[in-house]
Design a protein around this motif. Structure first.
Motif: not given
Lengths: 187, 187
Positions: A108-117
């Motif tokens: 799930r982190i990949i998605g979170a990363a995209l959002q975090t950015t």
DNA sequence: ACAAATACGGAGGCATCCTCCGTTTTCAAG
DNA sequence: CTTGAAAACGGAGGATGCCTCCGTATTTGT
């Protein structure tokens, strides 16, 4: 000069390399279990190192996330190349986007990363972002060149759209892919 | 019984109402300035009330976010009805989605709320969510009934997709809307 | 005016976050 | 093998935030 002129002296210390790896392992597990907000202190604890060591190796949470998922994003990038060679352009794109959703589900982190950015400027763009941009960019470029589709959106934004949905429901994310592709087809 | 049978006795206390409003004002400001993760203690401080009071009025962070943006979501919902009456189904949908993006730009929290919900179960679904679901649901239902489009995704998921992009770039979000609609048109 | 009903507020316990710096380990030169 | 300095370790400590609990203060109906 017994060493290459550019590089300076010593080689990396063994304990540093070991601890770094332990931290990455612990972090990978923790992120998978508890999402991207997992406690850094616990990660350090599990890795058997002090919190100070964690911060020395990874100055920010994002730096850690980035490294943890570097391999994943790399795999995804490789898959883009492979799929591009095996399928016609549009189907390659579709297949890769589906793969992307599957990865999101697992990590799930990949998605979170995209959002975090989204929020601010992050080093995340550095590696993960670059790899992703290149992967999707290549596939889309190919599909556009073939004349099958027409795209006036930043490729990476397509991933963000998909990620937003995938965090909640894979099923819907898969359907979204079809809608997006249908929407880009040249009529 | 001088009061409606269901409701019991007293009328709300004056100080309670006042503090509640102060909290909402402070929260609105804080969320706008610092995003959805703004400190609740600071909000209470700015509002000039104790932290306990904040929690009494709004048991969870989401409850507060929800109330702060209730008016926005309500407006959005009303707009859906209005646009539905003024435009042909598909154009009404497009117009409303564009409006949605504009709202997101102004109040980033709405988008954040949609994403937050991702993680777990939230009261957010209660009002904001319900209003949104109803608004988009209605517009899409109408468009589907007219035979112009075909939809096999949860309407709310479309909003999530758009929100994911809008947090980063309005421009791209607007283009995404067109892609999505094109992708849902019956061919 | 008075008592009951409501609401207030902040101290306290807990969980991170991140920094700073004294101590320990490693490396390689002699 | 010694040795000393560079490199790394690790955790205490100061700060902030979350949320609960409950003694005190305010408001309201009679």
């Amino acid at each position: 000069m017994t060493e290459p002129a550019e590089k300076i002296s010593r080689k990396p210390r063994a304990d540093a390399a070991r601890n770094r790896q332990r931290l990455l392992d612990a972090a990978k597990q923790a992120f998978a279990d508890k999402g991207p907000a997992a406690s850094l202190e616990e990660i350090a604890r599990v890795a058997g190192v002090g919190i100070g060591t964690l911060y020395r190796h990874f100055p920010t949470r994002d730096a850690l996330v980035e490294q943890v998922y570097r391999s994943e994003t790399t795999q995804l990038a490789d898959a883009a190349t492979r799929l591009g060679a095996e399928h016609p352009p549009v189907e390659a794109l579709r297949a890769w986007l589906r793969l992307f959703v599957e990865y999101l589900a697992a990590k799930r982190i990949i998605g979170a990363a995209l959002q975090t950015t989204a929020g601010g400027t992050t080093e995340l763009y550095a590696a993960s972002g670059a790899a992703m941009t290149q992967a999707i960019g290549g596939l889309i470029g190919r599909a556009v060149a073939s004349g099958a589709i027409h795209v006036d959106i930043e490729p990476l934004e397509l991933l963000r759209a998909i990620a937003g949905v995938a965090n909640v429901s894979d099923e819907n994310a898969m359907r979204l892919i079809d809608i997006l592709i249908a929407g880009m087809l040249v009529r």
